[in-house]
Design a protein around this motif. Structure first.
Motif, mmCIF file in Angstrom:
data_model
loop_
_atom_site.group_PDB
_atom_site.id
_atom_site.type_symbol
_atom_site.label_atom_id
_atom_site.label_comp_id
_atom_site.label_asym_id
_atom_site.label_seq_id
_atom_site.Cartn_x
_atom_site.Cartn_y
_atom_site.Cartn_z
ATOM 1 N N GLU A 184 109.419 -62.614 -25.836
ATOM 2 C CA GLU A 184 109.165 -61.171 -25.792
ATOM 3 C C GLU A 184 109.447 -60.514 -27.142
ATOM 4 N N HIS A 185 110.455 -61.013 -27.856
ATOM 5 C CA HIS A 185 110.842 -60.413 -29.135
ATOM 6 C C HIS A 185 110.280 -61.175 -30.338
ATOM 7 N N HIS A 186 109.363 -62.089 -30.085
ATOM 8 C CA HIS A 186 108.687 -62.838 -31.153
ATOM 9 C C HIS A 186 109.698 -63.565 -32.041
ATOM 10 N N ARG A 187 110.611 -64.253 -31.390
ATOM 11 C CA ARG A 187 111.640 -65.004 -32.095
ATOM 12 C C ARG A 187 111.716 -66.425 -31.548
ATOM 13 N N VAL A 188 112.251 -67.316 -32.352
ATOM 14 C CA VAL A 188 112.488 -68.694 -31.929
ATOM 15 C C VAL A 188 113.615 -69.266 -32.778
ATOM 16 N N TRP A 189 114.402 -70.142 -32.162
ATOM 17 C CA TRP A 189 115.415 -70.889 -32.908
ATOM 18 C C TRP A 189 114.818 -72.243 -33.288
ATOM 19 N N ASP A 247 111.067 -65.408 -37.112
ATOM 20 C CA ASP A 247 110.096 -64.413 -36.677
ATOM 21 C C ASP A 247 108.768 -65.135 -36.488
ATOM 22 N N THR A 248 108.279 -65.209 -35.241
ATOM 23 C CA THR A 248 107.068 -65.988 -34.983
ATOM 24 C C THR A 248 105.793 -65.237 -35.363
ATOM 25 N N LEU A 249 105.866 -63.904 -35.515
ATOM 26 C CA LEU A 249 104.689 -63.160 -35.945
ATOM 27 C C LEU A 249 104.416 -63.365 -37.424
ATOM 28 N N ASN A 250 105.470 -63.355 -38.221
ATOM 29 C CA ASN A 250 105.325 -63.468 -39.670
ATOM 30 C C ASN A 250 105.658 -64.866 -40.197
ATOM 31 N N ASN A 251 106.078 -65.762 -39.292
ATOM 32 C CA ASN A 251 106.413 -67.139 -39.645
ATOM 33 C C ASN A 251 107.410 -67.197 -40.803
ATOM 34 N N CYS A 252 108.517 -66.460 -40.623
ATOM 35 C CA CYS A 252 109.555 -66.440 -41.643
ATOM 36 C C CYS A 252 110.909 -66.252 -40.966
#
Length: 234
Positions: A48-53, A111-116
């Motif tokens: 939901e928050h466009h995050r990943v570990w 950040d999975t949207l910006n891949n950073c």
């Protein structure tokens, strides 16, 4: 500390009826995901928050490999957060509370949207309630590469290697590397450094180095740039 109890299954053991590093990593990974789910910052929250570990580094030390049918307790806890890095310990104990395996791990919050990398939000860090780091000798996060390798035949990433992020799961690299371990090389420690993610169809070239006490497998792309470096030490 977050813990769950389990019994070592036949489907998890090797020919010697023991878990290997790959199976132990699966237990650790499941434990960390259960932990995150139970405190409200699990897979759905991250999506939901466009995050990943993403895993950055493992260091696993073995006192004894768990065996088939054995009752074990798997535990984990976060001990520090710095900008976009998260630091987490793991432990496996037997029924008598003897420590069988202990690990340090370093994760990157992405950040999975910006891949950073993304700064870890205060609410996420606070949810984990950090505890003291396990008293062990901590190895460097980065693994130094030797100059000489022998190359093994290349192979392609398969669907079975992928996780929910559509990358090769961090444990799958360990399973790939274990194919090249010599018979009788009974490592007491495994380190892994993850440099970039392999995707479906990518070609992986295993590069192998061995000296008296260490066996290293570098899983590289076609330009010899590492996806992951795995080091086993006696």
């Amino acid at each position: 500390m977050y813990s769950f109890n389990s019994r070592v299954r036949y489907s998890e053991v090797c020919t010697n009826k023991e878990l290997d590093f790959y199976s132990i990593i699966n237990y650790f990974q499941d434990c960390s995901i259960f932990h995150s789910e139970d405190i409200g910052v699990g897979l759905d929250y991250l999506e939901e928050h466009h995050r990943v570990w993403l895993m950055n580094a493992w260091q696993i030390k073995i006192n004894r490999f768990p065996v088939f049918g054995e009752d074990i307790t798997v535990s984990t806890w976060a001990y520090d957060f710095k900008t976009f890095y998260g630091y987490r310990n793991f432990m496996i104990e037997d029924a008598g509370k003897q420590v069988l395996a202990v690990a340090n791990s370093v994760w990157v919050y992405m950040d999975t949207l910006n891949n950073c990398p993304a700064k870890i939000e205060e609410g996420v860090a606070r949810a984990y309630k950090t505890e003291e780091a396990y008293p062990m000798e901590y190895a460097p996060r980065k693994i130094l590469l030797p100059k000489e390798f022998s190359d093994a035949p290349a192979f392609a990433v398969q669907r079975r290697n992928l996780d929910t992020n559509n990358h090769v799961n961090n444990g799958e690299y360990i399973r790939m590397a274990e194919e090249y371990l010599p018979d009788g090389f009974n490592a007491a420690q495994m380190r892994a450094e993850y440099r970039k993610s392999a995707l479906l169809g990518d070609e992986i070239i295993p590069r192998i180095h061995q000296d008296e006490n260490t066996f290293m497998v570098v899983l590289s792309d076609t330009d010899q740039k590492p996806y992951t470096i795995i080091e086993y030490t006696l």
